[in-house]
Write an enzyme that holds these catalytic residues in place. Structure first.
Site, PDB file in Angstrom:
ATOM      1  N   SER A 143      -9.575   2.079   3.039  1.00  0.00           N
ATOM      2  CA  SER A 143      -8.705   2.785   2.130  1.00  0.00           C
ATOM      3  C   SER A 143      -7.723   1.877   1.367  1.00  0.00           C
ATOM      4  O   SER A 143      -7.139   2.320   0.386  1.00  0.00           O
ATOM      5  CB  SER A 143      -7.905   3.833   2.910  1.00  0.00           C
ATOM      6  OG  SER A 143      -7.073   3.218   3.869  1.00  0.00           O
ATOM      7  N   LYS A 181       0.856  -1.198   0.000  1.00  0.00           N
ATOM      8  CA  LYS A 181       0.000   0.000   0.000  1.00  0.00           C
ATOM      9  C   LYS A 181       0.890   1.245   0.000  1.00  0.00           C
ATOM     10  O   LYS A 181       1.951   1.248   0.645  1.00  0.00           O
ATOM     11  CB  LYS A 181      -0.903  -0.025   1.244  1.00  0.00           C
ATOM     12  CG  LYS A 181      -1.962   1.072   1.288  1.00  0.00           C
ATOM     13  CD  LYS A 181      -2.829   0.914   2.541  1.00  0.00           C
ATOM     14  CE  LYS A 181      -3.903   1.984   2.630  1.00  0.00           C
ATOM     15  NZ  LYS A 181      -4.746   1.835   3.825  1.00  0.00           N
ATOM     16  N   SER A 184      -9.814  -0.319   7.225  1.00  0.00           N
ATOM     17  CA  SER A 184      -9.251  -0.120   5.882  1.00  0.00           C
ATOM     18  C   SER A 184      -8.610  -1.339   5.251  1.00  0.00           C
ATOM     19  O   SER A 184      -8.267  -1.316   4.075  1.00  0.00           O
ATOM     20  CB  SER A 184      -8.233   1.019   5.915  1.00  0.00           C
ATOM     21  OG  SER A 184      -8.903   2.246   5.976  1.00  0.00           O
TER      22      SER A 184
END
Lengths: 485, 471
Positions: free
Chosen positions: B140, B65, B164
């Protein structure tokens, strides 16, 4: 209203750099004087993703100071974030301690010269002393229209020691700082070098009519970079605020800056512009508990502190409280004193010689006791020559500057200069005879009971012997010769 | 070859060192990523050079990420403000993957600074759901979940502050684990809410999650919030046996407005567990209704402080202003997107003098109550079962203009972050229109083994994970 009708109320905030090898939340060096940004890493630069880890040595030193200041040591430790924007603050928050400082209330004894010349003690309460990280430094020189940032100081451990508003005069503030500095040096937790920023002070000053108990409105004065500046700035503030009150104006709460060249304080920001620091607990450092055993173990490492040392010196060596207090103010000075005594020198004489002659010479040459050209052993040697009547005190005062200059021992200088004191009775008698003959008026005066005349005659003998005569012997011989026959 | 699990790929890599695997995946990224935008940056050349260490993940490509620092590679948190920022160091999680031999395989899209539940707030374009490209992949860590679900990568790291990892895992039909707070080092994870954030794996199977956790978990001297609790071998929990395991269904988690198909899927999952010999009980987490409100007070307070360092002075973009104040204003105005600004303002407000007691302090008190709810519930059960998200993946743009509706998509995941307990999302079924549904399992702090045991048993029994999106 005359200035004397106001009572100043002063509190000091002292930031001291704790003498650790590495920074408080990372392993970067704290060494002074490196190339800009040489001592930095992702953590102290506030790089995204970096995290602080507490340097336990900084905590230990902070607790040491707390113990020496009789503070209540917090059992539960946490850190907080103090948020504000400034280019020298890498994370836009400073990790500090807000509502749970490591060191709670304590106190510090200061000594002031009383009206009778003796010492008066005053207990000044310490509000708290907490750990925090320092910020970096902005450099405005070099590039036109730009500023540069040096983060070497960012993350250097500081202990902020906050006093209660217990100080009542610039002199007391000075005495407080001197006493605090002495303690920090005795603890060996800080070098207290104000030029290098290891000791910094802000003063909160307000005044009120004598007899009032309510506090007046305070001004906080920043940018004080010497003890003298603290004293002068406080005096300036007292007078400024008194003049305002006398004019029927109200003192407003504000932050002011001291300008040492102009000898004035200037407005930095008003209360309305004050920061909202948005303190909250630092989530990157887990709160933890300090065990009583840990604190006790640190207490055991405390050295003899200035007050205790002064008491010991006074008691063991028969010094006055004042002399003892002067000697212990700087640890190296007290060490020097005690080193002199190793040669069995007379303590009172050593104390006098250090405080009058040696310190004057050091001041004149801008030297400290630690780099004095006359070492403790050498000073003891000089005093030994006085004590065994090789030279008298007056000659000794000429010997010391030469020792200072040449680094030679006292004995060698006395020998070279031929200053060995004369205790030869015959030699002094001859000189005395000449002096008596040359000063008939003084002789008559003495015989008429005017004792001062004897002093003059002794002086003349000393002068004629180029200072080498033993003054005590000269005195005795003169008295004997002047007896009515 | 791109459909392999980590475990299967291990065998494949043994044959040729993994170059065929990386080639196959790289080709898939080249063809699929323009459609999904799951990767922000992908440079196979860089990836292949990496992964020199010899370890349990030797040669295996793992995607990261974009809020986890990789030394020398641009890492932006999907924000304009960090454009061009190349961290001078590796996050501990990345370091551990590399030491285990893994290949760092591209950086995944996300909501800007992890602020969002849909992957729509990325400054570099929305990411799309592989099951329906008109829908969001969740946020996210939407990029990480979409990349795994579409077989562009074998596994990915995500970060979870309020759900997330789990919510996008649920939306994309993959496995996502938010470990216990402190189980995985946060060093190098660009902080959102420091007291909530955890790095965790997003994988195709429960077994793969265990393999990654064996590498990621453990103390780190660079992170004082990282626990020194010993790390078990998580693969030992993959036993396919839940006999006697007590599983709680929290009554407060079957909320009004919940999608009936999602609820049905989760209730069926409970039946599966019952059939496998687990004991199903009802539990109560009475303060659940406060969780979203508390989260959006405390997490944004921390976020507002964490984002102060993005000021244009040392890294990222800098506005060309002359005065200091304008430099700050313009850099932050240009650099941050709308959601980041909203959260910074909200966080600044709740911390400001005069409001601290009413909001932040009060929020922390309620946080303690929510933590207590879990401690109480875990006296009666070993694992808590719920849906991961109250709805299946929603349409792109559907909730973007309504922040409150968006915030509610994390309603079931946030409590685990408030309490710091471990939680996993795994696929438990599909809606009638073919969208994945995820279920969430939560356990006591550091009891990830209980999650692996329950999840593995369910996964092996139902084999839901074998269904793939049509791409």
């Amino acid at each position: 209203m005359p200035l004397d009708d106001y009572e100043p109320v002063i509190g000091l905030e002292v930031h001291t750099q704790l003498d650790t090898k590495s920074k408080i939340f990372c392993s970067c060096s704290t060494r002074f004087g490196c190339e800009p940004n040489q001592n930095t890493c992702p953590t102290c630069m506030g790089m995204p993703g970096s995290l602080p880890v507490l340097n336990e040595e900084a905590l230990r030193l902070g607790i040491k100071v707390g113990l020496a200041l009789n503070c209540k040591i917090s059992e539960r430790l946490k850190f907080d974030r103090k948020n504000y924007f400034y280019p020298d603050l890498p994370k836009a928050y400073q990790i500090s301690q807000f509502d749970m400082p490591v060191n709670g209330p304590g106190w510090l004894m200061i000594e002031l010269k009383g009206a009778d010349g003796g010492l008066v003690e005053r207990k000044i309460r310490v509000h708290r002393a907490h750990l925090e990280e320092d910020a970096g430094k902005l450099l405005h020189e070099g590039i036109e229209g730009a500023s540069l940032v040096d983060f070497n100081r960012a993350g250097v451990p500081l202990l902020e020691i906050v006093s209660e508003p217990d100080l009542r005069s610039p002199e007391e503030a000075y005495a407080y700082l001197t006493a605090l500095k002495a303690i920090l040096q005795y603890l060996e937790v800080s070098d207290c070098n104000m030029e290098e920023g290891s000791l910094r002070c802000d003063a909160n000053v307000s005044i009120r009519k004598k007899g009032e108990t309510k506090l007046g409105t305070k001004a906080e004065v920043k940018n004080l970079n010497s003890f003298k500046a603290v004293q002068k700035a406080i005096q300036y503030e007292i007078e400024r605020q008194a003049a305002m009150l006398d004019n029927g104006e109200r003192v407003v709460q504000e932050t002011r800056l001291w300008n040492d060249d102009k000898g004035q304080t200037f407005l930095m920001r008003s209360k309305e512009e004050a920061h909202d620091y948005r303190y909250f607990p630092e989530p990157d450092l887990v709160p933890f508990t300090l065990s009583a055993e840990t604190v006790e173990a640190i207490r055991k490492t405390l050295p003899e502190l200035p007050a205790a040392r002064a008491a010991r010196l006074a008691k063991n060596y028969g010094l006055s409280a004042y002399d003892a207090a002067v000697l212990v103010q700087e640890k190296p000075l007290a060490n020097y004193f005690e080193d002199c005594l190793k040669s069995k020198a007379n303590p009172k004489m050593v104390s006098n010689w250090i405080q009058s002659e040696l310190l004057a010479l050091l001041n004149l040459n801008k030297l400290t006791i630690e780099n004095s050209p006359v070492k403790a052993e050498a000073l003891a040697g000089l005093i030994a020559l006085i004590e065994n009547n090789t030279i008298n005190g007056k000659i000794a005062k000429d010997v010391l500057p030469l020792m200072f200059e040449t680094g030679k021992p006292a004995g060698e200088i006395v020998k070279e200069k031929g200053w060995v004191q004369v205790t030869d009775t015959k030699f002094i008698e001859e000189i005395a005879d000449g002096v008596i003959e040359a000063n008939p008026k003084s002789v008559t005066d003495f015989r008429a009971g005017k004792n001062q005349a004897l002093g003059f005659l002794v002086g003349q003998v000393m002068k004629a012997s180029q200072g080498k005569a033993n003054p005590k012997l000269a005195n005795e011989i003169l008295v004997k010769k002047l007896q009515p026959q | 070859m791109h459909q392999l699990t980590l475990k299967q790929a291990l065998e494949e890599v043994r044959k040729d060192g993994g170059s065929a695997l990386i080639k196959a995946l790289s080709a898939r990224v080249s063809s699929l990523n323009p459609k999904l935008n799951a990767f922000l940056r992908f440079d196979p050349a860089v990836s292949v050079v990496r992964g020199e260490g010899k370890g349990p993940l030797q040669g295996l490509p793992i995607s990261i990420k974009d809020n986890i620092c990789i030394q020398g590679l641009e890492t932006t948190c999907a924000s304009k403000i960090l454009k061009g920022h190349r961290p001078p160091y590796n996050a501990t999680a990345v370091e551990r993957l590399k030491n285990a031999g893994a290949v760092i395989f591209g950086q995944c899209n996300m909501d800007e600074f992890a602020f969002g539940s849909s992957c729509e707030t990325s400054a570099y374009g929305v990411c799309r759901n592989p099951w329906d490209t008109e829908r969001v992949p969740g946020g996210s860590s939407g990029g990480s979940a979409a990349a795994v679900a579409s077989d562009m990568t074998l596994a990915a790291l995500g970060s979870d502050t309020g759900g997330s990892i789990r919510q996008p895992a649920a939306f994309c039909g993959v496995v996502g684990l938010k470990p216990t707070y402190g189980r995985v080092s946060r060093y190098g994870l660009i902080a959102f809410g420091s007291s909530f954030d955890q790095i965790g794996p997003i994988t195709k199977t429960v077994e793969d999650a265990a393999l990654l956790m064996n590498v990621l978990a453990g103390h780190d001297e660079k992170d004082s919030t990282a626990s020194s609790e010993p790390v078990p071998d998580y693969t030992k929990s993959l036993v396919r046996d839940v006999k006697g395991l007590r599983i709680g269904l929290p009554q407060e988690y079957f909320v009004e407005g919940m999608d009936p198909e999602v609820e049905k899927s989760v209730r069926q999952a409970a039946e599966v567990f019952k059939k496998l010999g687990a004991e199903i009980k009802s539990v109560s987490l009475p303060n659940t209704s406060q969780a979203v409100a508390v989260y959006y007070i405390v997490a944004v307070a921390e976020a507002s402080s964490n984002l102060g360092r993005f000021d244009g002075v040392r890294f990222g973009i800098r506005a060309s202003e002359q005065s200091l104040k304008d430099l700050y204003f313009e850099t932050r105005d240009e650099g941050f997107g709308a959601e980041a600004k909203r959260r910074i303002l909200l966080g600044t407000f709740v911390l400001s003098a005069g409001y601290y007691d009413a909001y932040y302090r009060q929020g922390q008190k309620v946080r303690t109550l929510i933590r207590d709810d879990f401690s109480r519930a875990f006296k009666d059960v070993d694992v808590i079962l719920s849906a991961t998200a109250p709805t299946p993946p929603f349409k792109i743009g559907e909730k973007l203009s309504d922040p409150l509706a968006m915030y509610l998509s994390d309603i079931l995941t946030i409590p685990a972050n408030l309490a710091g307990v471990p939680a996993m999302s795994l696929p438990c079924g599909f809606t009638s229109s073919g969208l994945p549904v995820g279920m969430q399992l939560m356990a006591r702090p550091f009891d990830e083994p209980a999650l692996f045991r329950a999840a593995y048993a369910f996964e092996q029994e139902t084999q839901v994970y074998k269904k793939k999106p049509k791409l």
